[in-house]
Design a protein around this motif. Sequence first.
Motif, PDB file in Angstrom:
ATOM      1  N   ASP A  26       0.800  -1.221   0.000  1.00  0.00           N
ATOM      2  CA  ASP A  26       0.000   0.000   0.000  1.00  0.00           C
ATOM      3  C   ASP A  26       0.842   1.284   0.000  1.00  0.00           C
ATOM      4  N   ALA A  27       2.131   1.150  -0.291  1.00  0.00           N
ATOM      5  CA  ALA A  27       2.989   2.341  -0.355  1.00  0.00           C
ATOM      6  C   ALA A  27       2.521   3.238  -1.495  1.00  0.00           C
ATOM      7  N   ASN A  28       2.824   4.534  -1.378  1.00  0.00           N
ATOM      8  CA  ASN A  28       2.378   5.452  -2.428  1.00  0.00           C
ATOM      9  C   ASN A  28       3.158   5.202  -3.720  1.00  0.00           C
ATOM     10  N   PRO A  29       2.602   5.590  -4.849  1.00  0.00           N
ATOM     11  CA  PRO A  29       3.248   5.328  -6.141  1.00  0.00           C
ATOM     12  C   PRO A  29       4.651   5.936  -6.256  1.00  0.00           C
ATOM     13  N   SER A  30       4.891   7.054  -5.606  1.00  0.00           N
ATOM     14  CA  SER A  30       6.233   7.650  -5.670  1.00  0.00           C
ATOM     15  C   SER A  30       7.270   6.743  -5.022  1.00  0.00           C
ATOM     16  N   ALA A  31       6.894   6.066  -3.944  1.00  0.00           N
ATOM     17  CA  ALA A  31       7.808   5.114  -3.296  1.00  0.00           C
ATOM     18  C   ALA A  31       8.074   3.931  -4.225  1.00  0.00           C
ATOM     19  N   LEU A  33       7.905   4.032  -7.487  1.00  0.00           N
ATOM     20  CA  LEU A  33       8.718   4.519  -8.599  1.00  0.00           C
ATOM     21  C   LEU A  33      10.187   4.538  -8.205  1.00  0.00           C
ATOM     22  N   ALA A  34      10.489   5.055  -7.035  1.00  0.00           N
ATOM     23  CA  ALA A  34      11.875   5.090  -6.556  1.00  0.00           C
ATOM     24  C   ALA A  34      12.436   3.673  -6.412  1.00  0.00           C
ATOM     25  N   PHE A  35      11.618   2.767  -5.903  1.00  0.00           N
ATOM     26  CA  PHE A  35      12.019   1.370  -5.747  1.00  0.00           C
ATOM     27  C   PHE A  35      12.362   0.753  -7.104  1.00  0.00           C
ATOM     28  N   ARG A  36      11.479   0.940  -8.078  1.00  0.00           N
ATOM     29  CA  ARG A  36      11.700   0.349  -9.407  1.00  0.00           C
ATOM     30  C   ARG A  36      12.942   0.925 -10.085  1.00  0.00           C
ATOM     31  N   LEU A  37      13.125   2.241  -9.998  1.00  0.00           N
ATOM     32  CA  LEU A  37      14.301   2.864 -10.625  1.00  0.00           C
ATOM     33  C   LEU A  37      15.589   2.406  -9.947  1.00  0.00           C
ATOM     34  N   GLY A  38      15.558   2.281  -8.624  1.00  0.00           N
ATOM     35  CA  GLY A  38      16.727   1.776  -7.905  1.00  0.00           C
ATOM     36  C   GLY A  38      17.052   0.345  -8.289  1.00  0.00           C
ATOM     37  N   ASN A  39      16.016  -0.465  -8.467  1.00  0.00           N
ATOM     38  CA  ASN A  39      16.223  -1.850  -8.886  1.00  0.00           C
ATOM     39  C   ASN A  39      16.860  -1.912 -10.267  1.00  0.00           C
ATOM     40  N   ALA A  40      16.399  -1.077 -11.180  1.00  0.00           N
ATOM     41  CA  ALA A  40      16.961  -1.071 -12.533  1.00  0.00           C
ATOM     42  C   ALA A  40      18.453  -0.753 -12.480  1.00  0.00           C
ATOM     43  N   ALA A  68       8.657   1.011 -13.893  1.00  0.00           N
ATOM     44  CA  ALA A  68       8.806   2.421 -13.505  1.00  0.00           C
ATOM     45  C   ALA A  68       8.103   3.313 -14.517  1.00  0.00           C
ATOM     46  N   GLY A  69       8.197   2.986 -15.799  1.00  0.00           N
ATOM     47  CA  GLY A  69       7.526   3.768 -16.831  1.00  0.00           C
ATOM     48  C   GLY A  69       6.016   3.749 -16.659  1.00  0.00           C
ATOM     49  N   ASP A  70       5.476   2.591 -16.306  1.00  0.00           N
ATOM     50  CA  ASP A  70       4.033   2.485 -16.069  1.00  0.00           C
ATOM     51  C   ASP A  70       3.606   3.350 -14.882  1.00  0.00           C
ATOM     52  N   ILE A  71       4.391   3.305 -13.821  1.00  0.00           N
ATOM     53  CA  ILE A  71       4.076   4.104 -12.627  1.00  0.00           C
ATOM     54  C   ILE A  71       4.174   5.587 -12.952  1.00  0.00           C
ATOM     55  N   SER A  72       5.221   5.961 -13.674  1.00  0.00           N
ATOM     56  CA  SER A  72       5.420   7.362 -14.052  1.00  0.00           C
ATOM     57  C   SER A  72       4.260   7.863 -14.908  1.00  0.00           C
ATOM     58  N   ALA A  73       3.818   7.050 -15.859  1.00  0.00           N
ATOM     59  CA  ALA A  73       2.689   7.427 -16.713  1.00  0.00           C
ATOM     60  C   ALA A  73       1.422   7.603 -15.878  1.00  0.00           C
ATOM     61  N   PRO A  81       3.614  15.205  -9.747  1.00  0.00           N
ATOM     62  CA  PRO A  81       5.000  15.324 -10.222  1.00  0.00           C
ATOM     63  C   PRO A  81       5.778  14.057  -9.911  1.00  0.00           C
ATOM     64  N   THR A  82       6.701  13.685 -10.815  1.00  0.00           N
ATOM     65  CA  THR A  82       7.491  12.452 -10.647  1.00  0.00           C
ATOM     66  C   THR A  82       8.919  12.738 -10.211  1.00  0.00           C
TER      67      THR A  82
END
Length: 83
Positions: A26-31, A33-40, A68-73, A81-82
């Motif tokens: 249930d974390a917010n989408p910004s969290a 997004l940061a998680f996915r980008l860090g994983n990449a 991350a792209g899906d979350i950003s979109a 803001p992303t």
Amino acid sequence: MIVRKAEPKTLREAHEVVMDRRPPNDANPSAWLAFRLGNARLYKAVADIDRGHHHEALYWAGYEERQAGDISAELQARGTPTD
């Protein structure tokens, strides 16, 4: 004193790091997004070290970038803001 684990050197270790730092569902989408980008970034770094799993690590890096792209979109569609 803070003890830091060594950076992962294998794909298996990278997967363990990813699971350890995974945000709650249930974390917010910004969290997320940061998680996915860090994983990449992590998987790309491991691809250069664990040459036996180079292509698989690159696959995971691409997967995380797509997520991350899906979350950003989604955030942009909401007007969030992303950065």
